[in-house]
Design a protein around this motif. Structure first.
Motif, PDB file in Angstrom:
ATOM      1  N   SER A  18      -1.675   1.360 -19.877  1.00  0.00           N
ATOM      2  CA  SER A  18      -1.486   2.803 -19.710  1.00  0.00           C
ATOM      3  C   SER A  18      -2.163   3.287 -18.438  1.00  0.00           C
ATOM      4  N   GLY A  19      -3.273   2.675 -18.069  1.00  0.00           N
ATOM      5  CA  GLY A  19      -3.950   3.042 -16.826  1.00  0.00           C
ATOM      6  C   GLY A  19      -3.121   2.681 -15.616  1.00  0.00           C
ATOM      7  N   CYS A  20      -2.448   1.552 -15.669  1.00  0.00           N
ATOM      8  CA  CYS A  20      -1.618   1.130 -14.546  1.00  0.00           C
ATOM      9  C   CYS A  20      -0.454   2.079 -14.329  1.00  0.00           C
ATOM     10  N   ALA A  21       0.045   2.654 -15.389  1.00  0.00           N
ATOM     11  CA  ALA A  21       1.210   3.533 -15.282  1.00  0.00           C
ATOM     12  C   ALA A  21       0.876   4.840 -14.580  1.00  0.00           C
ATOM     13  N   THR A  22      -0.386   5.246 -14.586  1.00  0.00           N
ATOM     14  CA  THR A  22      -0.736   6.528 -13.997  1.00  0.00           C
ATOM     15  C   THR A  22      -1.533   6.391 -12.707  1.00  0.00           C
ATOM     16  N   MET A  23      -1.799   5.168 -12.254  1.00  0.00           N
ATOM     17  CA  MET A  23      -2.594   4.990 -11.042  1.00  0.00           C
ATOM     18  C   MET A  23      -1.808   5.401  -9.815  1.00  0.00           C
ATOM     19  N   GLU A  24      -2.488   6.088  -8.926  1.00  0.00           N
ATOM     20  CA  GLU A  24      -1.876   6.487  -7.667  1.00  0.00           C
ATOM     21  C   GLU A  24      -2.223   5.467  -6.586  1.00  0.00           C
ATOM     22  N   SER A  25      -1.383   5.401  -5.579  1.00  0.00           N
ATOM     23  CA  SER A  25      -1.720   4.623  -4.397  1.00  0.00           C
ATOM     24  C   SER A  25      -2.960   5.250  -3.779  1.00  0.00           C
ATOM     25  N   ARG A  26      -3.837   4.450  -3.247  1.00  0.00           N
ATOM     26  CA  ARG A  26      -5.092   4.972  -2.714  1.00  0.00           C
ATOM     27  C   ARG A  26      -5.117   5.106  -1.200  1.00  0.00           C
ATOM     28  N   THR A  27      -4.348   4.300  -0.483  1.00  0.00           N
ATOM     29  CA  THR A  27      -4.397   4.348   0.966  1.00  0.00           C
ATOM     30  C   THR A  27      -3.105   3.768   1.531  1.00  0.00           C
ATOM     31  N   THR A  28      -3.039   3.682   2.850  1.00  0.00           N
ATOM     32  CA  THR A  28      -1.856   3.122   3.493  1.00  0.00           C
ATOM     33  C   THR A  28      -2.268   2.247   4.671  1.00  0.00           C
ATOM     34  N   ASP A  29      -1.454   1.261   4.948  1.00  0.00           N
ATOM     35  CA  ASP A  29      -1.633   0.434   6.142  1.00  0.00           C
ATOM     36  C   ASP A  29      -0.697   0.896   7.253  1.00  0.00           C
ATOM     37  N   HIS A  30       0.053   1.966   7.001  1.00  0.00           N
ATOM     38  CA  HIS A  30       1.085   2.407   7.944  1.00  0.00           C
ATOM     39  C   HIS A  30       0.951   3.890   8.296  1.00  0.00           C
ATOM     40  N   ALA A  31      -0.236   4.325   8.664  1.00  0.00           N
ATOM     41  CA  ALA A  31      -0.485   5.746   8.931  1.00  0.00           C
ATOM     42  C   ALA A  31       0.317   6.294  10.114  1.00  0.00           C
ATOM     43  N   ASP A  32       0.838   5.416  10.963  1.00  0.00           N
ATOM     44  CA  ASP A  32       1.623   5.883  12.113  1.00  0.00           C
ATOM     45  C   ASP A  32       3.126   5.801  11.878  1.00  0.00           C
ATOM     46  N   ASP A  33       3.531   5.359  10.703  1.00  0.00           N
ATOM     47  CA  ASP A  33       4.952   5.212  10.407  1.00  0.00           C
ATOM     48  C   ASP A  33       5.253   5.822   9.036  1.00  0.00           C
ATOM     49  N   ALA A  34       5.799   7.016   9.056  1.00  0.00           N
ATOM     50  CA  ALA A  34       6.060   7.742   7.802  1.00  0.00           C
ATOM     51  C   ALA A  34       7.003   6.973   6.886  1.00  0.00           C
ATOM     52  N   CYS A  35       7.997   6.321   7.446  1.00  0.00           N
ATOM     53  CA  CYS A  35       8.961   5.592   6.613  1.00  0.00           C
ATOM     54  C   CYS A  35       8.298   4.439   5.872  1.00  0.00           C
ATOM     55  N   LYS A  36       7.519   3.639   6.581  1.00  0.00           N
ATOM     56  CA  LYS A  36       6.828   2.520   5.934  1.00  0.00           C
ATOM     57  C   LYS A  36       5.804   3.033   4.933  1.00  0.00           C
ATOM     58  N   MET A  37       5.096   4.099   5.300  1.00  0.00           N
ATOM     59  CA  MET A  37       4.076   4.659   4.418  1.00  0.00           C
ATOM     60  C   MET A  37       4.684   5.123   3.100  1.00  0.00           C
ATOM     61  N   LEU A  38       5.775   5.853   3.184  1.00  0.00           N
ATOM     62  CA  LEU A  38       6.386   6.400   1.972  1.00  0.00           C
ATOM     63  C   LEU A  38       7.141   5.342   1.175  1.00  0.00           C
ATOM     64  N   THR A  39       7.602   4.309   1.845  1.00  0.00           N
ATOM     65  CA  THR A  39       8.240   3.197   1.142  1.00  0.00           C
ATOM     66  C   THR A  39       7.178   2.373   0.411  1.00  0.00           C
ATOM     67  N   GLU A  40       6.043   2.191   1.067  1.00  0.00           N
ATOM     68  CA  GLU A  40       4.925   1.441   0.479  1.00  0.00           C
ATOM     69  C   GLU A  40       4.314   2.191  -0.712  1.00  0.00           C
ATOM     70  N   ASN A  41       4.231   3.505  -0.610  1.00  0.00           N
ATOM     71  CA  ASN A  41       3.582   4.340  -1.623  1.00  0.00           C
ATOM     72  C   ASN A  41       4.615   5.273  -2.245  1.00  0.00           C
ATOM     73  N   LYS A  42       5.353   4.762  -3.200  1.00  0.00           N
ATOM     74  CA  LYS A  42       6.436   5.547  -3.809  1.00  0.00           C
ATOM     75  C   LYS A  42       5.928   6.807  -4.503  1.00  0.00           C
ATOM     76  N   ASP A  43       4.702   6.767  -5.030  1.00  0.00           N
ATOM     77  CA  ASP A  43       4.136   7.962  -5.653  1.00  0.00           C
ATOM     78  C   ASP A  43       3.839   9.028  -4.601  1.00  0.00           C
ATOM     79  N   TRP A  44       3.470   8.631  -3.404  1.00  0.00           N
ATOM     80  CA  TRP A  44       3.262   9.601  -2.317  1.00  0.00           C
ATOM     81  C   TRP A  44       4.595  10.223  -1.919  1.00  0.00           C
ATOM     82  N   LYS A  45       5.633   9.388  -1.903  1.00  0.00           N
ATOM     83  CA  LYS A  45       6.971   9.887  -1.573  1.00  0.00           C
ATOM     84  C   LYS A  45       7.381  10.964  -2.575  1.00  0.00           C
ATOM     85  N   LYS A  46       7.163  10.697  -3.856  1.00  0.00           N
ATOM     86  CA  LYS A  46       7.508  11.669  -4.899  1.00  0.00           C
ATOM     87  C   LYS A  46       6.650  12.928  -4.778  1.00  0.00           C
TER      88      LYS A  46
END
Length: 186
Positions: A18-46
């Motif tokens: 249940s904890g895994c289902a609600t965990m958010e992404s914590r950071t990104t390795d792609h701060a200069d590329d919005a597409c990669k960042m949002l693809t990597e962190n689907k919860d951020w995209k939402k």
């Protein structure tokens, strides 16, 4: 295995899942590329999409503000104020947000709550200042100085802040071009 150990193991497994289902992404390795960042962190995209739909704040502006405020670090905190989290929201302003939105469980360390906070603040600046939604520089000045401070033009006494608002605008423009190019599906 005893019944007690079996029940304990089952309970731990359920809590872990249940904890895994609600965990958010914590950071990104792609701060200069919005597409990669949002693809990597689907919860951020939402989260950014919801804030855009709810408040009208462009995703590119949200990401640029978070990048400049916390470098995508949900645990970031200021040394000279109560600013904390992805959005570096001040305690008092965040409490106003929680009250106004009836989101009493909101947390400044949550990306979702931070983008919703940015959207709420953005909506207030649009109502009171009337800037273009893609004018990240004006929004950032009002975000940093407060709407009242912006109206009093306090930012003109802070060259470093006006320079930073230009950086926020440039990055928001870059993110907008990237997002339009890759056409991320929400």
């Amino acid at each position: 295995m005893s019944r007690f150990k079996l029940k304990t193991a089952s309970l731990l497994l359920a809590l872990t899942l249940s904890g895994c289902a609600t965990m958010e992404s914590r950071t990104t390795d792609h701060a200069d590329d919005a597409c990669k960042m949002l693809t990597e962190n689907k919860d951020w995209k939402k989260a950014t999409y919801r804030a855009w739909q709810k408040w009208g704040v462009p995703i590119s502006v949200q990401l640029s503000v978070v990048k400049h405020e916390s470098s995508f670090n949900g645990d970031a905190s200021a040394k000279t104020s109560t600013a904390y989290g992805y959005a570096q929201a001040l305690s008092g302003t965040f409490n106003d947000y929680k009250k106004d939105t009836n989101n009493h469980g909101a947390n400044r360390g949550s990306f979702y709550d931070s983008t919703d906070f940015i959207g709420w603040y953005f909506s207030n600046t649009i109502k009171q200042i009337g800037h273009n939604p893609y004018d990240a520089a004006v929004f950032y000045l009002a975000y940093h100085e407060g709407i009242g401070g912006y109206k009093k033009r306090t930012h003109f006494k802070k060259k470093w802040l006006t320079d930073k608002s230009i950086e926020v605008q440039r990055l928001a423009d870059k993110y907008r071009v990237q997002i339009n190019k890759c056409r991320i599906k929400i």
